[in-house]
Write a protein that holds these residues in place. Structure first.
Motif, PDB file in Angstrom:
ATOM      1  N   ALA A   1       0.815  -1.219   0.000  1.00  0.00           N
ATOM      2  CA  ALA A   1       0.000   0.000   0.000  1.00  0.00           C
ATOM      3  C   ALA A   1       0.846   1.265   0.000  1.00  0.00           C
ATOM      4  O   ALA A   1       0.370   2.333   0.365  1.00  0.00           O
ATOM      5  N   GLY A   2       2.099   1.128  -0.425  1.00  0.00           N
ATOM      6  CA  GLY A   2       3.001   2.270  -0.469  1.00  0.00           C
ATOM      7  C   GLY A   2       2.955   3.004  -1.796  1.00  0.00           C
ATOM      8  O   GLY A   2       1.940   2.996  -2.506  1.00  0.00           O
ATOM      9  N   GLU A   3       4.073   3.627  -2.143  1.00  0.00           N
ATOM     10  CA  GLU A   3       4.114   4.456  -3.348  1.00  0.00           C
ATOM     11  C   GLU A   3       3.764   3.685  -4.612  1.00  0.00           C
ATOM     12  O   GLU A   3       2.940   4.137  -5.423  1.00  0.00           O
ATOM     13  N   LEU A   4       4.373   2.517  -4.797  1.00  0.00           N
ATOM     14  CA  LEU A   4       4.196   1.777  -6.048  1.00  0.00           C
ATOM     15  C   LEU A   4       2.768   1.250  -6.212  1.00  0.00           C
ATOM     16  O   LEU A   4       2.131   1.460  -7.252  1.00  0.00           O
ATOM     17  N   GLU A   5       2.277   0.578  -5.184  1.00  0.00           N
ATOM     18  CA  GLU A   5       0.937  -0.001  -5.282  1.00  0.00           C
ATOM     19  C   GLU A   5      -0.133   1.082  -5.382  1.00  0.00           C
ATOM     20  O   GLU A   5      -1.092   0.967  -6.156  1.00  0.00           O
ATOM     21  N   THR A   6       0.035   2.139  -4.617  1.00  0.00           N
ATOM     22  CA  THR A   6      -0.935   3.229  -4.652  1.00  0.00           C
ATOM     23  C   THR A   6      -0.879   3.963  -5.987  1.00  0.00           C
ATOM     24  O   THR A   6      -1.919   4.385  -6.523  1.00  0.00           O
TER      25      THR A   6
ATOM     26  N   LEU B   1      -3.899   4.729  -8.545  1.00  0.00           N
ATOM     27  CA  LEU B   1      -4.179   6.083  -9.020  1.00  0.00           C
ATOM     28  C   LEU B   1      -4.323   6.112 -10.537  1.00  0.00           C
ATOM     29  O   LEU B   1      -5.051   6.949 -11.092  1.00  0.00           O
ATOM     30  N   TYR B   2      -3.656   5.186 -11.197  1.00  0.00           N
ATOM     31  CA  TYR B   2      -3.763   5.087 -12.651  1.00  0.00           C
ATOM     32  C   TYR B   2      -4.988   4.269 -13.069  1.00  0.00           C
ATOM     33  O   TYR B   2      -5.726   4.656 -13.986  1.00  0.00           O
ATOM     34  N   LEU B   3      -5.223   3.149 -12.366  1.00  0.00           N
ATOM     35  CA  LEU B   3      -6.304   2.240 -12.742  1.00  0.00           C
ATOM     36  C   LEU B   3      -7.676   2.672 -12.221  1.00  0.00           C
ATOM     37  O   LEU B   3      -8.656   2.668 -12.952  1.00  0.00           O
ATOM     38  N   ARG B   4      -7.740   3.021 -10.924  1.00  0.00           N
ATOM     39  CA  ARG B   4      -9.020   3.361 -10.290  1.00  0.00           C
ATOM     40  C   ARG B   4      -8.840   4.521  -9.311  1.00  0.00           C
ATOM     41  O   ARG B   4      -8.969   4.351  -8.091  1.00  0.00           O
TER      42      ARG B   4
ATOM     43  N   ALA C   1       2.698   6.165   0.859  1.00  0.00           N
ATOM     44  CA  ALA C   1       1.745   6.295  -0.247  1.00  0.00           C
ATOM     45  C   ALA C   1       1.470   7.730  -0.641  1.00  0.00           C
ATOM     46  O   ALA C   1       1.056   8.005  -1.773  1.00  0.00           O
ATOM     47  N   GLU C   2       1.692   8.664   0.283  1.00  0.00           N
ATOM     48  CA  GLU C   2       1.420  10.069  -0.031  1.00  0.00           C
ATOM     49  C   GLU C   2       2.285  10.587  -1.182  1.00  0.00           C
ATOM     50  O   GLU C   2       2.010  11.640  -1.768  1.00  0.00           O
ATOM     51  N   LYS C   3       3.348   9.837  -1.521  1.00  0.00           N
ATOM     52  CA  LYS C   3       4.243  10.241  -2.609  1.00  0.00           C
ATOM     53  C   LYS C   3       3.903   9.538  -3.924  1.00  0.00           C
ATOM     54  O   LYS C   3       4.657   9.616  -4.892  1.00  0.00           O
ATOM     55  N   ALA C   4       2.794   8.858  -3.961  1.00  0.00           N
ATOM     56  CA  ALA C   4       2.382   8.123  -5.162  1.00  0.00           C
ATOM     57  C   ALA C   4       1.947   9.067  -6.273  1.00  0.00           C
ATOM     58  O   ALA C   4       1.560  10.217  -6.026  1.00  0.00           O
ATOM     59  N   SER C   5       1.987   8.574  -7.515  1.00  0.00           N
ATOM     60  CA  SER C   5       1.554   9.374  -8.662  1.00  0.00           C
ATOM     61  C   SER C   5       0.979   8.474  -9.746  1.00  0.00           C
ATOM     62  O   SER C   5       1.427   7.338  -9.922  1.00  0.00           O
ATOM     63  N   ALA C   6       0.013   8.983 -10.475  1.00  0.00           N
ATOM     64  CA  ALA C   6      -0.578   8.238 -11.583  1.00  0.00           C
ATOM     65  C   ALA C   6       0.452   8.014 -12.690  1.00  0.00           C
ATOM     66  O   ALA C   6       0.387   7.007 -13.410  1.00  0.00           O
ATOM     67  N   GLU C   7       1.408   8.924 -12.813  1.00  0.00           N
ATOM     68  CA  GLU C   7       2.466   8.789 -13.827  1.00  0.00           C
ATOM     69  C   GLU C   7       3.272   7.515 -13.583  1.00  0.00           C
ATOM     70  O   GLU C   7       3.548   6.742 -14.505  1.00  0.00           O
ATOM     71  N   LEU C   8       3.650   7.300 -12.325  1.00  0.00           N
ATOM     72  CA  LEU C   8       4.386   6.087 -11.969  1.00  0.00           C
ATOM     73  C   LEU C   8       3.497   4.860 -12.187  1.00  0.00           C
ATOM     74  O   LEU C   8       3.953   3.832 -12.688  1.00  0.00           O
TER      75      LEU C   8
END
Length: 291
Positions: free
Chosen positions: A185-190, A194-197, A241-248
């Motif tokens: 549930a960190g940056e990568l998974e989140t 953010l990209y899918l749903r 997870a707060e550092k997640a992005s749809a771009e990633l």
């Protein structure tokens, strides 16, 4: 001339229909079934996830959502029938938290075995497992190896990719957190969510809990214990997870889909696995008769 045009229209319409039949098992009609079997080369995707906490910000079904979305996008690129949502995985390490759906271990294995047997009974010869849960691979590898225990007329393929060094460099260049601590549930998974749903992610809540390793268990060199995850991450959250992005998320998802499509095409074309599997069963039977 009119008859010819009508015939051409009917052929064209049938061809278009053949291309547009659903991929999901539950959306196919009985009249679709023979065509789906032919088009898939008797291949089905079994997407597996679980229901569990994903930090304070992501949905309980994150793993299931990932597996479902991957399977749908893969089958759109290369046709295969997709089994409906399957969320009966290994999840004992999260039973202390509400929202966890964890069946007894024996039942989990028996249910997966019975599901594959039922897929085989329906005519599928190749079952491709796509997994969305980090706690499932050891169980799934063991399950696949156990396929050698008794004779069957289908083969199970577990999509279990190795690390691509070139892609890993591209990925790390875009990441904002340390990959070593980004496990659940960190940056990568989140980012993937953010990209899918994106509508399912409450990113503003991501920092409400700590996803840092609590380091509560003394390190014993070269030893594995089942309590390690709870000792390190009792909140079932590992990362930032707060550092997640749809771009990633887009980068990760597109690479994964391309890899899965490649694997699916190879599985559909594969004739050797079933051939060798049958040879193995025959040799086992012959050895048994000699005793």
């Amino acid at each position: 001339m009119r008859t010819f045009i009508l015939l051409l229209f009917l052929v064209s319409s049938f061809s278009q229909y053949a291309q547009d039949i659903p991929t999901r098992w539950d959306e196919l009609t009985a009249s679709d079934w023979p065509l789906a079997m032919e088009k898939s080369n008797k291949t089905i995707i079994l997407p597996i996830g679980v229901l569990e906490k994903h930090g304070p910000h992501a949905p309980m079904g994150s793993d299931l959502i990932h597996a479902r979305e991957w399977a749908a996008r893969v089958a759109k690129e290369e046709y295969a029938v997709v089994f409906p949502d399957y969320f009966y995985g290994q999840l004992n390490e999260a039973k202390h938290l509400p929202g966890t759906f964890s069946l007894p271990s024996k039942l989990t294995m028996e249910l997966l075995e019975a599901t594959c047997e039922e897929l085989g009974r329906n005519g599928f010869e190749k079952i491709m497992i796509i997994n969305g849960h980090g706690g499932n691979p050891p169980m799934l590898r063991y399950f696949v190896q156990n396929q050698m225990a008794s004779q069957r007329d289908y083969a199970v393929y577990f999509y279990d990719p190795s690390t691509d060094p070139d892609f890993q460099k591209e990925l790390n260049a875009l990441r904002k957190t340390d990959p070593a601590g980004d496990m659940h549930a960190g940056e990568l998974e989140t980012s993937s969510l953010l990209y899918l749903r994106p509508e399912l992610v409450q990113l503003e809540k991501a920092a409400n809990e700590s996803g840092a390793d609590q380091k509560r268990l003394p390190r014993i060199p070269n030893v594995y214990t089942g309590i390690w995850w709870y000792a390190s991450f009792p909140h079932h959250y590992a990362g930032e997870a707060e550092k997640a992005s749809a771009e990633l998320g887009k980068l990760v998802t597109e690479q994964k889909i391309a890899s899965m499509v490649e694997a699916l095409r190879a599985i559909k074309a594969d004739k050797k696995t079933l051939e060798l599997q049958q040879e193995f069963y025959e040799e086992v039977e012959e050895l048994s008769r000699e005793k």
